[in-house]
Write a protein that holds these residues in place. Structure first.
Motif, short mmCIF file in Angstrom:
data_model
loop_
_atom_site.label_atom_id
_atom_site.label_comp_id
_atom_site.label_asym_id
_atom_site.label_seq_id
_atom_site.Cartn_x
_atom_site.Cartn_y
_atom_site.Cartn_z
N GLU A 187 0.83 -1.21 0.00
CA GLU A 187 0.00 0.00 0.00
C GLU A 187 0.86 1.26 0.00
O GLU A 187 0.51 2.24 -0.65
N TYR A 188 1.96 1.22 0.72
CA TYR A 188 2.84 2.39 0.76
C TYR A 188 3.51 2.61 -0.59
O TYR A 188 3.56 3.74 -1.09
N GLN A 189 4.02 1.55 -1.17
CA GLN A 189 4.77 1.71 -2.41
C GLN A 189 3.90 1.87 -3.64
O GLN A 189 4.24 2.62 -4.55
N PHE A 190 2.78 1.16 -3.70
CA PHE A 190 1.98 1.12 -4.92
C PHE A 190 0.67 1.89 -4.82
O PHE A 190 0.03 2.14 -5.84
N GLY A 191 0.25 2.27 -3.61
CA GLY A 191 -1.03 2.93 -3.41
C GLY A 191 -2.06 1.94 -2.88
O GLY A 191 -1.97 0.73 -3.11
N THR A 192 -3.04 2.45 -2.16
CA THR A 192 -4.01 1.59 -1.49
C THR A 192 -4.94 0.85 -2.45
O THR A 192 -5.53 -0.17 -2.08
N GLU A 193 -5.10 1.34 -3.66
CA GLU A 193 -6.00 0.70 -4.63
C GLU A 193 -5.22 0.11 -5.81
O GLU A 193 -5.79 -0.13 -6.89
N SER A 204 -1.95 3.19 -7.79
CA SER A 204 -3.10 4.04 -7.51
C SER A 204 -2.59 5.29 -6.80
O SER A 204 -1.38 5.46 -6.60
N SER A 205 -3.50 6.16 -6.42
CA SER A 205 -3.12 7.40 -5.76
C SER A 205 -2.31 7.11 -4.49
O SER A 205 -2.63 6.21 -3.73
N GLY A 206 -1.24 7.90 -4.30
CA GLY A 206 -0.42 7.77 -3.11
C GLY A 206 0.78 6.88 -3.26
O GLY A 206 1.52 6.67 -2.29
N ALA A 207 1.03 6.33 -4.46
CA ALA A 207 2.20 5.47 -4.67
C ALA A 207 3.48 6.22 -4.36
O ALA A 207 3.63 7.39 -4.69
#
Length: 243
Positions: A44-50, A66-69
């Motif tokens: 989730e931290y590296q690739f985004g939660t979605e 996804s957003s936040g990657a």
């Protein structure tokens, strides 16, 4: 032997990575789509939660961010834990019936894409303004961020030299007003010297390290912009057959 990470490379668009193994895998039970958390640490931290993980084939997996990657391409000078993909051990097997051995925990640095996308940006601005007019520089709508925010840097160039203290101070003050991360800048009529031309530029940079610079030249007229007035006239009509 169980599969090993062979290569991780960013997609050209910057919106994901391809993960290649050195031999065919069982694709975690043969499913084409797999929960990223099943295979990778810090997913989730590296690739985004979605983020999504899907197999192209038994050897190559695609991770779509996804957003936040937060993962970024490997940098030999400034290497960090955000430069790699971390495989969870004890999950992945080789694509052979009856295989029992699983891959061990391991990581591979994420390499830059072969043809990274570059930002696309332009500046909307008037080509000339009157001595009493201010201007607006608008660089909104840039693309090419690879699903992440772009960073911006403004600047200004002139084809003339400041010959007086007033002119030098004016240029310095203008440069200070351009120190912003905003894509829209408003300048007052007193920020530009009359009778001079200014070339404004903005550099847009994406997280892959690609930069594109846009330019716009504005001429500050030495006199107010001409005003055009339309005078209304009255037309009288006379009938030729009037009695």
């Amino acid at each position: 032997p169980p599969p090993k990470l062979e290569l991780v490379r960013f997609l050209d668009g910057g919106n994901g990575v391809d993960v290649r193994f050195d031999s065919p895998t069982d694709m975690v039970g043969g499913a084409w789509d797999v929960d990223c958390a099943t295979l990778f640490k810090y997913d989730e931290y590296q690739f985004g939660t979605e983020a999504t993980c899907s197999w192209y084939n038994h050897t190559v997996l695609k991770i779509t961010f996804s957003s936040g990657a937060a993962i970024v391409p490997f940098d030999y000078v400034n290497a960090t834990k955000d430069n790699a993909v971390y495989l969870i051990g004890g999950v992945l097997k080789t694509n052979i019936d009856g295989a029992t051995l699983t891959s061990v925990s391991q990581y591979a640095e994420a390499q830059k894409p072969w043809n990274p996308v570059a930002p696309s940006i332009s500046i909307t601005a008037p080509s000339s303004v009157g001595v009493c007019d201010g201007i607006s520089l608008d660089a909104r709508g840039a693309t090419g961020g690879g699903s992440r925010a772009l960073t911006y840097e403004w600047g200004v160039l002139t084809d003339w030299d400041a010959e007086t203290t007033e002119e030098a101070d004016s240029v310095v003050a203008l440069q200070e007003k351009l120190v912003t991360t905003s894509t829209v800048i408003s300048l007052g009529f007193g920020d530009l010297l009359a009778g001079r031309a200014y070339t404004f530029l903005i550099a847009a940079r994406n997280y892959l390290g690609e930069t594109t610079t846009a330019f716009a030249t504005v001429n500050k007229l030495g006199s107010p912009s001409p005003m055009v007035l339309f005078q209304e006239s009255t037309i009288g009509m006379v009938r030729s057959d009037a009695k």
